[in-house]
Write a protein that holds these residues in place. Structure first.
Motif, short mmCIF file in Angstrom:
data_model
loop_
_atom_site.label_atom_id
_atom_site.label_comp_id
_atom_site.label_asym_id
_atom_site.label_seq_id
_atom_site.Cartn_x
_atom_site.Cartn_y
_atom_site.Cartn_z
N PRO A 1 0.81 -1.22 0.00
CA PRO A 1 0.00 0.00 0.00
C PRO A 1 0.85 1.27 0.00
N LEU A 2 2.09 1.17 0.52
CA LEU A 2 2.98 2.32 0.58
C LEU A 2 4.33 1.94 -0.03
N PRO A 3 4.38 1.73 -1.35
CA PRO A 3 5.66 1.38 -1.97
C PRO A 3 6.65 2.53 -1.85
N ILE A 4 7.92 2.19 -1.74
CA ILE A 4 8.96 3.21 -1.59
C ILE A 4 10.24 2.69 -2.24
N TYR A 5 10.93 3.55 -2.95
CA TYR A 5 12.14 3.18 -3.68
C TYR A 5 11.87 2.03 -4.67
N GLY A 6 10.65 1.91 -5.15
CA GLY A 6 10.33 0.81 -6.04
C GLY A 6 10.31 -0.54 -5.34
N ASN A 7 10.22 -0.52 -4.00
CA ASN A 7 10.23 -1.74 -3.17
C ASN A 7 11.44 -2.62 -3.45
N THR A 8 12.55 -1.98 -3.82
CA THR A 8 13.80 -2.71 -4.04
C THR A 8 14.96 -1.96 -3.40
N ILE A 9 16.04 -2.68 -3.17
CA ILE A 9 17.29 -2.08 -2.71
C ILE A 9 18.36 -2.37 -3.74
N LYS A 10 19.12 -1.36 -4.10
CA LYS A 10 20.24 -1.55 -5.03
C LYS A 10 21.52 -1.75 -4.23
N TRP A 11 22.13 -2.90 -4.41
CA TRP A 11 23.39 -3.22 -3.73
C TRP A 11 24.54 -3.00 -4.71
#
Length: 341
Positions: free
Chosen positions: A62-72
């Motif tokens: 319901p509250l996606p943030i940063y595309g729901n991903t983490i860039k490593w």
């Protein structure tokens, strides 16, 4: 009290202007947030469970943030001896990170399936990055990351039903600024969240099954062959649409949308997922591709040599050759139609 709408552009790196965080940053009041309208699951019906670590299968929320991903990101400084290796994430997170310092392997990051624990293998590359979905835990991870980004303390009120209509909208991005990248790179995450936004706007709840049922009984009630529709992105093999249905939808778009808008949203030759295809001339095809293992699809508009606009849909199921070979065969077929008609 914030009512999230499933908008996927929140702090997404594609969108430099961020009206919602700016608004929240400026308020002096206490901030609360509720997930009362969320009636969905993070992963879609029929999605491949073992793809959870792949960037194309970010969780819905319901509250996606940063595309729901983490860039490593792994970065190696070779100017010093011994070489210096650093691994960091964007955004920075305080979740558990474990390192596997095997320099003989390639750089990789794997997440535990049901929790935000990341195992990082330090590889021998000088520079490499990998995008990994994080576990959303409904709205919890989104609130945690938003608090960190804003240096705020947004308080979660789980399941709160809101009866008052005295709310105002903080608009984030123009609609087509979401639809264009969604179509050009075949963005599953944007597609899922867009359908959830439609559900929230139309029904007051975020539910894929409810909104697809609603649309099939209203705007799409005249589809020539009743489809099975279970998600927004097409990741599920339970989806069953025919070429005739896609042609119907494309024709409906042509009749209801401005042609300039269509040609902006859809990629043309050598753009987006059509990159390296349809190179002979410019602006005679506007189409959307689709790919799963053993399946290749393309649907859209084709302008012929006689200046006719044809609507087409090609679906190839259960092939056992390379997807590239199938796409080249379809390209040859569509170019022949362009020449003949």
């Amino acid at each position: 009290l914030i009512l999230p709408t499933a908008d996927p552009t929140l702090l997404h790196p594609d969108f430099k202007t961020q009206p919602v965080p700016t608004f929240l940053q400026q308020t002096k009041k206490e901030i609360f947030i509720t997930d009362g309208a969320w009636k969905e699951k993070a992963l879609g019906f029929g999605w491949s469970w073992d793809d959870f670590n792949s960037s194309y299968m970010a969780e819905r929320s319901p509250l996606p943030i940063y595309g729901n991903t983490i860039k490593w990101i792994q970065s190696v400084d070779t100017t010093v001896e011994p070489r210096s290796t650093s691994v960091y994430s964007v955004p920075e997170v305080e979740w558990k990170v474990r390192f596997n310092p095997d320099s003989n392997k390639t750089f990789s990051v794997e997440r535990k399936r049901d929790e935000n624990v990341f195992i990082v293998t330090e590889g021998n590359e000088t520079s490499k990055e990998q995008e990994i979905p994080f576990v959303t835990n409904g709205i919890t991870s989104g609130v945690e990351l938003l608090n960190a980004a804003l240096s705020k303390h947004i308080q979660l009120v789980p399941g709160q039903k809101v009866l008052s209509e005295k709310f105002w909208l903080v608009k984030s991005q123009p609609t087509d600024s979401l639809l264009k990248p969604m179509m050009h790179r075949s963005d599953n995450f944007f597609a899922e969240q867009a359908l959830l936004m439609v559900s929230n706007e139309r029904l007051g709840v975020m539910s894929i099954s409810k909104i697809t049922d609603t649309l099939l009984r209203s705007e799409l009630k005249d589809l020539p062959q009743k489809p099975r529709w279970v998600d927004g992105s097409g990741l599920s093999r339970y989806n069953l649409f025919t070429p005739l249905d896609f042609v119907f939808i494309l024709n409906k778009m042509k009749n209801e949308f401005d042609w300039k808008r269509i040609t902006t949203i859809f990629p043309t030759g050598n753009e987006g997922t059509l990159a390296n295809y349809y190179l002979t001339e410019k602006d005679f095809i506007y189409a959307k591709t689709g790919t799963l293992s053993g399946q290749v699809a393309i649907s859209g508009y084709l302008i012929t040599k006689k200046n006719r606009t044809l609507i087409f849909s090609v679906l190839i199921n259960n092939h056992q050759t390379s997807a590239t070979a199938v796409r080249r065969a379809v390209e040859k077929f569509l170019q022949a139609i362009r020449e003949k008609y």
